[in-house]
Design an enzyme around this catalytic site. Structure first.
Site, PDB file in Angstrom:
ATOM      1  N   TYR A 131      93.532   3.742  32.612  1.00 34.46           N
ATOM      2  CA  TYR A 131      93.133   2.694  33.557  1.00 34.46           C
ATOM      3  C   TYR A 131      91.944   1.875  33.042  1.00 34.46           C
ATOM      4  CZ  TYR A 131      90.047   6.278  35.905  1.00 34.46           C
ATOM      5  OH  TYR A 131      89.139   7.237  36.235  1.00 34.46           O
ATOM      6  N   GLU A 132      91.710   0.746  33.727  1.00 30.88           N
ATOM      7  CA  GLU A 132      90.747  -0.278  33.306  1.00 30.88           C
ATOM      8  C   GLU A 132      91.069  -0.804  31.904  1.00 30.88           C
ATOM      9  OE1 GLU A 132      89.036  -1.483  35.485  1.00 30.88           O
ATOM     10  OE2 GLU A 132      88.925   0.096  36.979  1.00 30.88           O
ATOM     11  N   GLY A 133      92.357  -0.891  31.605  1.00 30.83           N
ATOM     12  CA  GLY A 133      92.804  -1.346  30.293  1.00 30.83           C
ATOM     13  C   GLY A 133      93.023  -0.156  29.386  1.00 30.83           C
ATOM     14  N   MET A 137      89.354  -2.128  43.883  1.00 32.40           N
ATOM     15  CA  MET A 137      89.753  -3.272  43.068  1.00 32.40           C
ATOM     16  C   MET A 137      91.267  -3.361  43.130  1.00 32.40           C
ATOM     17  SD  MET A 137      88.731  -4.218  39.144  1.00 32.40           S
ATOM     18  CE  MET A 137      89.095  -2.593  38.508  1.00 32.40           C
ATOM     19  N   ARG A 163      84.647  -0.617  32.756  1.00 33.42           N
ATOM     20  CA  ARG A 163      85.066   0.011  31.504  1.00 33.42           C
ATOM     21  C   ARG A 163      83.946   0.890  30.941  1.00 33.42           C
ATOM     22  NH1 ARG A 163      88.550  -5.121  28.986  1.00 33.42           N
ATOM     23  NH2 ARG A 163      90.475  -4.561  30.099  1.00 33.42           N
TER      24      ARG A 163
END
Length: 581
Positions: A432-434, A162, A295
């Site tokens: 990561y991933e927010g 990604m 997530r």
């Protein structure tokens, strides 16, 4: 080094006795996915991880990944282990059979992810990102692109990435600058740089497919001007064979605190050919298909590390002799403070497992149930639970890793025991991933507001419908009732506060997420206490009930203090000049 044995007894208890995983076999899509079949597959996955993949964890941490002239060498043993893993069908467990998958429940794939992430979380990132790429292409791409890329992504023969983050654009995707210029043949030429790209370059797979955010020349500013493109490392010929190397290269890899066996790459797109996925300027929506499930996956990574920390700390404490306990015990598990730490770890891990598995089951129900009303309610639960699973499980992984080091004492600080690796590997999961602060804001700013507050109200209704009468589990029923009342009051406060004083709501968001997660775990421990009360396994029953009592007395009451923090004004603190801090 840290050892790992899959907690099969715990997994079976949660799936069968607490969550009734058998309901999935009643769905036409999963008629063959009986509880017996699922448990059998989980046992096989555990065997592979324990024998082939977990032993590479310490070696991968020590060797790390090596970059040389655009190529990346992963630690010894990982290419062979990855080939074994994907060829056995584990990467594509829940993918549609038409794209080489097994067509099994998403829930099963997440249980296997927990086991894999306990055994070797760095290794797990290679198939994990691949599935995220697969999901995004499947949801948004044309049939032609699906047929070109999904069959080999779906099995793991090709891996995926990604490509979102850029030096100036971390969580703020509006700042993405990578450009995509149309070519005459329908492809696009991409120019730009990406950073922090997990699995961006390696030689474990024949091809790497980069799912990439970029801007068209005439795109509007901000997130509304982003589009998504599939950019292969090797171009794919019309007959499916691999062609020439595309103009996307790895310019360097990061030297990190942890997950050394996973390569984190800086990628350069220098006229790389890509093909648009979905419609122009819909890239942010397309990416979030990938990110929302990613997530949940990161939450399972955290859960795996929680289990690794917990079982190693308990085993060490049972064996380590140090001082004489008040109760006369010879090993440190008999010391009160060590017992407190171990019960904290056990209560957190086992409670979080129910939350994570239940979320995965809601994903299956939202996608496959025949009743539209059931699908809608299940999707509400997925929306609500995603930030809880991601943030709570990953924060807990770091916290429990630190507790494990504390249990080991000075030995935990020494690399040879493998416990400090848990701390180092787990911290990235909070980022990561927010980041977990972003997850908390997602919960407060979006999830509490969706459908006029319907998501939270469904949670409260379900907890109350479970029945919180005192007998036979009054020790947790009463504090759970009180926690639910306090949390519901705080939800109403946040819903109103965010309209007029968003800084107040934002300042308390992290405390609120933890309060919500602890209340959810209280609900889980209530259900586990009920389920285990009829068990004939007396030792398992005693341990489970004792942990439930610990959670009810020592952890669930934290909800009240957290909610009080949330409802405190942050006005003066936010108005303070930044130079004064």
């Amino acid at each position: 080094m840290a050892s790992y044995n899959a907690p099969l007894r715990e997994i079976e208890f949660v799936l069968n006795d607490v969550l009734n995983v058998g309901q999935l076999a009643k769905l036409p899509a999963f008629a063959d996915a009986t509880p017996e079949t699922l448990i059998g597959l989980i046992e096989e996955a555990a065997k592979l991880v324990q024998e082939e993949i977990a032993p590479l964890n310490a070696k991968g941490d020590e060797q790390g990944c090596k970059w040389n002239n655009g190529e990346v060498k992963v630690p010894d043993g990982m290419p062979e282990a990855y080939k074994l893993y994907w060829e056995a069908g584990w990467v594509g467990l829940c993918n549609p059979t038409e794209y080489g998958g097994q067509g099994l429940p998403y829930t099963l794939s997440k249980v296997v992810d927990e086991i894999l992430c306990s055994g070797n979380v760095a290794f797990a990132l290679y198939p994990g990102l691949t599935m995220g790429c697969f999901e995004a292409i499947m949801a948004n791409a044309s049939d032609e692109l699906k047929q070109t890329y999904l069959p080999k992504l779906g099995t793991g023969q090709w891996t995926g990435t990604m490509c979102m983050t850029e030096p100036q654009a971390g969580s703020d995707l509006a700042a993405v600058k990578t450009k995509a210029t149309p070519n005459r043949d329908g492809s696009y030429s991409l120019e730009g740089g990406k950073i922090f790209i997990t699995s961006g370059e390696h030689t474990m797979a024949e091809n790497i497919i980069h799912f990439t955010l970029a801007r068209l020349p005439d795109a509007p500013a901000g997130v509304k001007g982003l589009s998504t493109f599939v950019v292969p490392k090797f171009l794919v010929n019309a007959d499916g064979s691999l062609g020439e190397r595309n103009k996307v290269t790895c310019s360097s890899i990061e030297h990190k605190m942890g997950i050394h066996g996973s390569c984190t790459c800086s990628m350069q797109f220098e006229g790389a050919r890509g093909w648009m996925v979905g419609q122009p300027n819909t890239g942010i929506q397309n990416m979030f298909v990938m990110m929302n499930l990613a997530r949940i996956l990161v939450g399972f990574q955290g859960l795996g590390q929680c289990e690794l920390a917990t079982q190693n700390a308990i085993a060490y404490a049972k064996d380590r002799k140090q001082g004489k306990a008040f109760n006369g015990g010879a090993t440190i598990i008999n010391h009160p403070d060590v017992r407190r730490m171990l019960l904290t770890m056990k209560a957190t891990t086992e409670g979080a497992r129910v939350m994570a598995y239940e979320t995965a089951m809601y994903v299956d129900l939202a996608h496959h149930h025949e009743d539209a009303a059931v699908r809608e309610e299940a999707q509400d639960w997925v929306e609500l639970n995603t930030p809880l699973v991601k943030a709570f499980c990953t924060d807990s992984a770091f916290d429990l890793g630190s507790l494990a080091v504390q249990v080991y004492g000075g030995h935990g600080f020494i690399r040879e025991h493998g416990i400090e690796q848990i701390v180092r590997d787990s911290k990235i999961l909070c980022l990561y991933e927010g980041t977990n602060g972003i997850q908390a804001m997602d919960l407060v700013r979006r999830k509490l507001m969706l459908h006029n507050g319907r998501l939270a109200q469904r949670f409260f209704a379900k907890v109350r419908s479970e029945g919180t009468a005192d007998a036979p589990v009054g020790f947790i029923a009463k504090p759970l009732r009180e926690a639910v009342e306090e949390l519901e009051k705080t939800v109403h406060w946040l819903q109103e506060s965010f309209k007029t004083n968003p800084d107040d709501a934002g300042f308390g968001a992290v405390d609120f997420l933890r309060a919500f997660a602890l209340t959810y775990l209280g609900f889980n421990w209530l259900r586990m206490a009920k389920a285990v009360s009829t068990s004939g396994d007396e030792n398992f029953k005693r341990g489970k009930l004792a942990t439930a009592q610990f959670f009810a007395a020592r952890m669930l009451p934290q909800v009240h203090g957290l909610c009080a923090n949330v409802r405190s004004s942050a006005g003066e603190l936010m108005q303070l000049d930044a130079e004064a801090i």
